[in-house]
Design a protein around this motif. Sequence first.
Motif, short mmCIF file in Angstrom:
data_model
loop_
_atom_site.label_atom_id
_atom_site.label_comp_id
_atom_site.label_asym_id
_atom_site.label_seq_id
_atom_site.Cartn_x
_atom_site.Cartn_y
_atom_site.Cartn_z
N UNK A 35 86.29 11.66 5.37
CA UNK A 35 87.75 11.70 5.47
C UNK A 35 88.25 12.45 6.71
N UNK A 36 87.34 12.89 7.57
CA UNK A 36 87.74 13.72 8.71
C UNK A 36 88.66 12.93 9.65
N UNK A 37 89.64 13.62 10.20
CA UNK A 37 90.55 12.99 11.16
C UNK A 37 90.55 13.78 12.46
N UNK A 38 91.17 13.22 13.48
CA UNK A 38 91.34 13.92 14.75
C UNK A 38 92.71 14.57 14.76
N UNK A 39 92.76 15.85 15.06
CA UNK A 39 94.05 16.51 15.16
C UNK A 39 94.47 16.69 16.61
N UNK A 40 93.50 16.56 17.53
CA UNK A 40 93.80 16.65 18.97
C UNK A 40 92.67 15.99 19.74
N UNK A 41 93.00 15.54 20.95
CA UNK A 41 92.00 14.95 21.84
C UNK A 41 92.37 15.37 23.25
N UNK A 42 91.59 16.30 23.80
CA UNK A 42 91.90 16.85 25.12
C UNK A 42 90.97 16.28 26.18
N UNK A 43 91.50 15.92 27.36
CA UNK A 43 90.63 15.48 28.44
C UNK A 43 89.81 16.66 28.98
N UNK A 44 88.58 16.39 29.38
CA UNK A 44 87.73 17.40 30.03
C UNK A 44 87.39 16.82 31.40
N UNK A 45 88.02 17.37 32.43
CA UNK A 45 87.83 16.80 33.77
C UNK A 45 88.14 15.32 33.73
N UNK A 46 87.38 14.54 34.49
CA UNK A 46 87.58 13.09 34.42
C UNK A 46 86.32 12.41 33.90
N UNK A 47 85.57 13.15 33.07
CA UNK A 47 84.31 12.59 32.58
C UNK A 47 84.14 12.67 31.06
N UNK A 48 85.09 13.28 30.34
CA UNK A 48 84.88 13.48 28.91
C UNK A 48 86.18 13.78 28.18
N UNK A 49 86.09 13.79 26.85
CA UNK A 49 87.18 14.25 25.99
C UNK A 49 86.61 15.24 24.98
N UNK A 50 87.46 16.15 24.54
CA UNK A 50 87.07 17.14 23.54
C UNK A 50 88.00 17.01 22.34
N UNK A 51 87.50 16.40 21.26
CA UNK A 51 88.34 16.24 20.08
C UNK A 51 88.37 17.50 19.23
N UNK A 52 89.48 17.69 18.52
CA UNK A 52 89.56 18.70 17.47
C UNK A 52 89.64 17.91 16.16
N UNK A 53 88.72 18.19 15.26
CA UNK A 53 88.67 17.47 13.99
C UNK A 53 89.41 18.26 12.91
N UNK A 54 89.82 17.55 11.87
CA UNK A 54 90.61 18.17 10.81
C UNK A 54 89.84 19.25 10.05
N UNK A 55 88.50 19.27 10.16
CA UNK A 55 87.74 20.33 9.49
C UNK A 55 87.57 21.55 10.39
N UNK A 56 88.27 21.54 11.54
CA UNK A 56 88.25 22.69 12.44
C UNK A 56 87.20 22.61 13.54
N UNK A 57 86.30 21.63 13.46
CA UNK A 57 85.26 21.50 14.48
C UNK A 57 85.90 21.07 15.80
N UNK A 58 85.60 21.80 16.89
CA UNK A 58 86.22 21.44 18.17
C UNK A 58 85.34 21.79 19.36
N UNK A 59 84.03 21.95 19.13
CA UNK A 59 83.18 22.38 20.25
C UNK A 59 82.39 21.24 20.88
N UNK A 60 82.57 20.02 20.38
CA UNK A 60 81.83 18.89 20.96
C UNK A 60 82.57 18.29 22.14
N UNK A 61 81.86 18.12 23.25
CA UNK A 61 82.45 17.46 24.42
C UNK A 61 81.80 16.09 24.54
N UNK A 62 82.62 15.06 24.40
CA UNK A 62 82.14 13.68 24.37
C UNK A 62 82.33 13.06 25.76
N UNK A 63 81.23 12.94 26.50
CA UNK A 63 81.29 12.32 27.83
C UNK A 63 81.50 10.82 27.66
#
Length: 138
Positions: free
Chosen positions: A65-93
């Motif tokens: 049931x996890x959702x995205x509460x935010x999606x931040x750009x990281x430079x021009x090579x990745x995004x960093x999502x914040x998940x509804x369970x509080x997880x936000x340390x993954x950088x998705x290239x």
Amino acid sequence: MAGLTAQTPQPTAITVHEQSRVLEVAFADGRSFRIPFELMRVYSPSAEVKGHGPGQETLQTGKREVTLTALEPVGNYAVQPTFSDGHQTGIFSWDYLYFLGSQEADLWQQYEARLQAVGATRDTPMPDKAASACGHHH
């Protein structure tokens, strides 16, 4: 992991679909993927999930049931999502998003096999961790 390989096409559009809980990513090579938030969360490239080496992974459960509460750009090579369970340390290239999208069926299969091996399901709650966010006991 940082940056793009020559083979990875750039994303041309990234759309968060909150209702269906998927991240839609269209790439310059014409391919488009609808990556479930649950898959992203379970395969987060963070140290919290991946660990610091082989065999150190933490199996993620209860993320259907996890959702995205935010999606931040990281430079021009990745995004960093914040998940509804509080997880936000993954950088998705872009590489990693392309990998998740193109290998989705295999990744689900591997995930289900890992769950089965420990007698868990996708809906089993995560065990409480009193330790640090990294999972190390000091």
